[in-house]
Motif scaffolding. Structure first.
Motif, PDB file in Angstrom:
ATOM      1  N   TRP A   1      47.291  34.928  43.939  1.00  0.00           N
ATOM      2  CA  TRP A   1      48.258  34.134  43.169  1.00  0.00           C
ATOM      3  C   TRP A   1      49.661  34.721  43.317  1.00  0.00           C
ATOM      4  O   TRP A   1      50.632  34.002  43.536  1.00  0.00           O
ATOM      5  CB  TRP A   1      47.825  34.082  41.710  1.00  0.00           C
ATOM      6  N   VAL A   2      49.765  36.045  43.247  1.00  0.00           N
ATOM      7  CA  VAL A   2      51.055  36.720  43.432  1.00  0.00           C
ATOM      8  C   VAL A   2      51.550  36.494  44.856  1.00  0.00           C
ATOM      9  O   VAL A   2      52.715  36.153  45.073  1.00  0.00           O
ATOM     10  CB  VAL A   2      50.944  38.233  43.117  1.00  0.00           C
ATOM     11  N   ALA A   3      50.667  36.656  45.845  1.00  0.00           N
ATOM     12  CA  ALA A   3      51.049  36.455  47.243  1.00  0.00           C
ATOM     13  C   ALA A   3      51.510  35.020  47.499  1.00  0.00           C
ATOM     14  O   ALA A   3      52.393  34.782  48.321  1.00  0.00           O
ATOM     15  CB  ALA A   3      49.872  36.795  48.168  1.00  0.00           C
ATOM     16  N   ASP A   4      50.938  34.064  46.761  1.00  0.00           N
ATOM     17  CA  ASP A   4      51.330  32.653  46.885  1.00  0.00           C
ATOM     18  C   ASP A   4      52.547  32.307  46.024  1.00  0.00           C
ATOM     19  O   ASP A   4      52.852  31.130  45.822  1.00  0.00           O
ATOM     20  CB  ASP A   4      50.163  31.736  46.482  1.00  0.00           C
ATOM     21  N   GLU A   5      53.199  33.341  45.520  1.00  0.00           N
ATOM     22  CA  GLU A   5      54.425  33.183  44.716  1.00  0.00           C
ATOM     23  C   GLU A   5      54.200  32.359  43.454  1.00  0.00           C
ATOM     24  O   GLU A   5      55.040  31.573  43.047  1.00  0.00           O
ATOM     25  CB  GLU A   5      55.553  32.614  45.570  1.00  0.00           C
ATOM     26  N   ARG A   6      53.034  32.528  42.853  1.00  0.00           N
ATOM     27  CA  ARG A   6      52.707  31.921  41.549  1.00  0.00           C
ATOM     28  C   ARG A   6      52.950  30.411  41.515  1.00  0.00           C
ATOM     29  O   ARG A   6      53.549  29.894  40.589  1.00  0.00           O
ATOM     30  CB  ARG A   6      53.515  32.585  40.448  1.00  0.00           C
ATOM     31  N   LYS A   7      52.469  29.730  42.507  1.00  0.00           N
ATOM     32  CA  LYS A   7      52.747  28.290  42.626  1.00  0.00           C
ATOM     33  C   LYS A   7      51.980  27.435  41.635  1.00  0.00           C
ATOM     34  O   LYS A   7      52.327  26.280  41.441  1.00  0.00           O
ATOM     35  CB  LYS A   7      52.496  27.828  44.063  1.00  0.00           C
ATOM     36  N   ILE A   8      50.925  27.984  41.030  1.00  0.00           N
ATOM     37  CA  ILE A   8      50.251  27.219  39.977  1.00  0.00           C
ATOM     38  C   ILE A   8      50.533  27.916  38.641  1.00  0.00           C
ATOM     39  O   ILE A   8      50.729  29.133  38.602  1.00  0.00           O
ATOM     40  CB  ILE A   8      48.733  27.068  40.226  1.00  0.00           C
ATOM     41  N   PRO A   9      50.568  27.168  37.561  1.00  0.00           N
ATOM     42  CA  PRO A   9      50.843  27.778  36.253  1.00  0.00           C
ATOM     43  C   PRO A   9      49.781  28.813  35.865  1.00  0.00           C
ATOM     44  O   PRO A   9      48.606  28.681  36.240  1.00  0.00           O
ATOM     45  CB  PRO A   9      50.814  26.595  35.281  1.00  0.00           C
TER      46      PRO A   9
ATOM     47  N   ARG B   1      46.592  27.498  34.271  1.00  0.00           N
ATOM     48  CA  ARG B   1      45.670  26.906  35.249  1.00  0.00           C
ATOM     49  C   ARG B   1      44.946  28.006  36.027  1.00  0.00           C
ATOM     50  O   ARG B   1      43.761  27.886  36.323  1.00  0.00           O
ATOM     51  CB  ARG B   1      46.425  25.958  36.193  1.00  0.00           C
ATOM     52  N   LEU B   2      45.661  29.072  36.359  1.00  0.00           N
ATOM     53  CA  LEU B   2      45.045  30.196  37.065  1.00  0.00           C
ATOM     54  C   LEU B   2      43.919  30.795  36.223  1.00  0.00           C
ATOM     55  O   LEU B   2      42.834  31.070  36.749  1.00  0.00           O
ATOM     56  CB  LEU B   2      46.089  31.269  37.384  1.00  0.00           C
ATOM     57  N   ILE B   3      44.153  30.990  34.948  1.00  0.00           N
ATOM     58  CA  ILE B   3      43.134  31.540  34.056  1.00  0.00           C
ATOM     59  C   ILE B   3      41.928  30.610  34.003  1.00  0.00           C
ATOM     60  O   ILE B   3      40.782  31.044  34.145  1.00  0.00           O
ATOM     61  CB  ILE B   3      43.719  31.793  32.649  1.00  0.00           C
ATOM     62  N   GLU B   4      42.197  29.322  33.833  1.00  0.00           N
ATOM     63  CA  GLU B   4      41.121  28.320  33.773  1.00  0.00           C
ATOM     64  C   GLU B   4      40.324  28.294  35.078  1.00  0.00           C
ATOM     65  O   GLU B   4      39.096  28.305  35.082  1.00  0.00           O
ATOM     66  CB  GLU B   4      41.750  26.951  33.498  1.00  0.00           C
ATOM     67  N   LEU B   5      41.027  28.242  36.201  1.00  0.00           N
ATOM     68  CA  LEU B   5      40.384  28.170  37.516  1.00  0.00           C
ATOM     69  C   LEU B   5      39.570  29.437  37.801  1.00  0.00           C
ATOM     70  O   LEU B   5      38.433  29.364  38.276  1.00  0.00           O
ATOM     71  CB  LEU B   5      41.443  27.957  38.599  1.00  0.00           C
ATOM     72  N   THR B   6      40.138  30.585  37.499  1.00  0.00           N
ATOM     73  CA  THR B   6      39.435  31.851  37.736  1.00  0.00           C
ATOM     74  C   THR B   6      38.168  31.931  36.900  1.00  0.00           C
ATOM     75  O   THR B   6      37.100  32.280  37.408  1.00  0.00           O
ATOM     76  CB  THR B   6      40.357  33.048  37.422  1.00  0.00           C
ATOM     77  N   THR B   7      38.289  31.596  35.624  1.00  0.00           N
ATOM     78  CA  THR B   7      37.117  31.634  34.741  1.00  0.00           C
ATOM     79  C   THR B   7      36.040  30.689  35.258  1.00  0.00           C
ATOM     80  O   THR B   7      34.856  31.043  35.310  1.00  0.00           O
ATOM     81  CB  THR B   7      37.512  31.267  33.296  1.00  0.00           C
ATOM     82  N   TRP B   8      36.450  29.502  35.672  1.00  0.00           N
ATOM     83  CA  TRP B   8      35.489  28.530  36.188  1.00  0.00           C
ATOM     84  C   TRP B   8      34.810  29.050  37.451  1.00  0.00           C
ATOM     85  O   TRP B   8      33.588  29.007  37.573  1.00  0.00           O
ATOM     86  CB  TRP B   8      36.185  27.191  36.466  1.00  0.00           C
ATOM     87  N   LEU B   9      35.612  29.542  38.402  1.00  0.00           N
ATOM     88  CA  LEU B   9      35.047  30.028  39.658  1.00  0.00           C
ATOM     89  C   LEU B   9      34.089  31.187  39.444  1.00  0.00           C
ATOM     90  O   LEU B   9      33.004  31.222  40.031  1.00  0.00           O
ATOM     91  CB  LEU B   9      36.163  30.462  40.615  1.00  0.00           C
ATOM     92  N   VAL B  10      34.488  32.134  38.604  1.00  0.00           N
ATOM     93  CA  VAL B  10      33.656  33.309  38.384  1.00  0.00           C
ATOM     94  C   VAL B  10      32.377  32.944  37.639  1.00  0.00           C
ATOM     95  O   VAL B  10      31.302  33.450  37.942  1.00  0.00           O
ATOM     96  CB  VAL B  10      34.445  34.413  37.647  1.00  0.00           C
ATOM     97  N   SER B  11      32.477  32.031  36.686  1.00  0.00           N
ATOM     98  CA  SER B  11      31.292  31.709  35.885  1.00  0.00           C
ATOM     99  C   SER B  11      30.417  30.615  36.505  1.00  0.00           C
ATOM    100  O   SER B  11      29.208  30.622  36.334  1.00  0.00           O
ATOM    101  CB  SER B  11      31.692  31.300  34.468  1.00  0.00           C
ATOM    102  N   GLN B  12      30.999  29.665  37.226  1.00  0.00           N
ATOM    103  CA  GLN B  12      30.246  28.528  37.747  1.00  0.00           C
ATOM    104  C   GLN B  12      30.066  28.530  39.265  1.00  0.00           C
ATOM    105  O   GLN B  12      29.177  27.864  39.783  1.00  0.00           O
ATOM    106  CB  GLN B  12      30.929  27.208  37.353  1.00  0.00           C
ATOM    107  N   GLY B  13      30.950  29.189  39.963  1.00  0.00           N
ATOM    108  CA  GLY B  13      30.883  29.187  41.418  1.00  0.00           C
ATOM    109  C   GLY B  13      31.587  27.983  42.008  1.00  0.00           C
ATOM    110  O   GLY B  13      31.923  27.028  41.321  1.00  0.00           O
ATOM    111  N   ILE B  14      31.821  28.014  43.278  1.00  0.00           N
ATOM    112  CA  ILE B  14      32.617  26.983  43.945  1.00  0.00           C
ATOM    113  C   ILE B  14      31.861  25.667  44.117  1.00  0.00           C
ATOM    114  O   ILE B  14      32.467  24.604  44.213  1.00  0.00           O
ATOM    115  CB  ILE B  14      33.140  27.513  45.302  1.00  0.00           C
ATOM    116  N   ARG B  15      30.564  25.703  44.108  1.00  0.00           N
ATOM    117  CA  ARG B  15      29.779  24.483  44.338  1.00  0.00           C
ATOM    118  C   ARG B  15      30.074  23.408  43.297  1.00  0.00           C
ATOM    119  O   ARG B  15      30.097  22.231  43.605  1.00  0.00           O
ATOM    120  CB  ARG B  15      28.293  24.824  44.319  1.00  0.00           C
ATOM    121  N   LYS B  16      30.312  23.782  42.054  1.00  0.00           N
ATOM    122  CA  LYS B  16      30.537  22.811  40.994  1.00  0.00           C
ATOM    123  C   LYS B  16      32.030  22.508  40.760  1.00  0.00           C
ATOM    124  O   LYS B  16      32.379  21.727  39.892  1.00  0.00           O
ATOM    125  CB  LYS B  16      29.934  23.309  39.682  1.00  0.00           C
ATOM    126  N   LEU B  17      32.898  23.177  41.514  1.00  0.00           N
ATOM    127  CA  LEU B  17      34.330  23.014  41.311  1.00  0.00           C
ATOM    128  C   LEU B  17      34.802  21.618  41.689  1.00  0.00           C
ATOM    129  O   LEU B  17      34.485  21.119  42.762  1.00  0.00           O
ATOM    130  CB  LEU B  17      35.095  24.057  42.143  1.00  0.00           C
TER     131      LEU B  17
END
Length: 194
Positions: free
Chosen positions: A163-171, A174-190
């Motif tokens: 996220w830092v390398a991408d210059e924080r382009k998403i709020p 949203r980063l917190i939400e996306l990270t929590t989702w990915l870590v808890s659910q995995g990419i298959r359900k994203l």
């Protein structure tokens, strides 16, 4: 081999000088570009003095990262995984974004640490230590625990670094939400936005 801190005032001053010089260099360049030769030259100390404090630049980076992560642990002492995963992600990301640029650069720098020996390993092991006995992660056998630990540790810190390398382009929210989702659910359900 980690050096034991000494209470000698000269030792403490030199330690601080090495750390401050290292941080000044991180403001100018990436971690991979820093050398002991340049650091000792800028700090006006000889290499032997550096080696009295650290075995390598990785050890210096690791010490600074551990100091930062210890502050996060204090904020997250009541976290229980996996129940409080989103809270952990939020605490870590908010902590990182509220610090200065050099703290962020220290967090995002990649040292060459042995498996299980990085500052991030220290944090996750401490987090699991705080987990309640009834939590799924605490009940896992040691082999499963190590895999879960590596997944969580790597995911959260590397996502933040990206996220830092991408210059924080998403709020941040949203980063917190996306990270929590990915870590808890995995990419298959994203469900990605279209």
């Amino acid at each position: 081999m980690t050096r034991k801190p000494q209470n000698d005032l000269r030792y403490i001053k030199t330690e601080k000088l090495i750390q401050n010089t290292f941080c000044d260099m991180l403001r100018e360049m990436d971690y991979s570009q820093i050398t002991i030769k340049e650091l000792t030259s800028r700090a006006m100390i000889n290499r032997k003095t550096f080696y009295l404090h650290y075995n390598s630049l990785d050890e210096l980076l690791g010490r600074l990262q551990t100091d930062i992560y210890s502050q996060v642990l204090e904020l997250a002492s009541d976290i229980r995984l996996p129940r409080d995963l989103e809270k952990l992600v939020q605490i870590f990301f908010l902590f990182c974004t509220q610090k200065d640029d050099i703290t962020e650069k220290i967090i995002c720098s990649q040292g060459n640490f042995a498996v299980g020996q990085s500052p991030a390993d220290y944090v996750m092991k401490s987090m699991f230590h705080y987990s309640a006995p009834e939590d799924i992660l605490s009940a896992s056998d040691p082999s499963e625990y190590n895999i879960i630990d590596a997944y969580l540790r790597g995911s959260i810190i590397f996502i933040y670094s990206q996220w830092v390398a991408d210059e924080r382009k998403i709020p941040l929210e949203r980063l917190i939400e996306l990270t929590t989702w990915l870590v808890s659910q995995g990419i298959r359900k994203l469900k990605l936005s279209e």
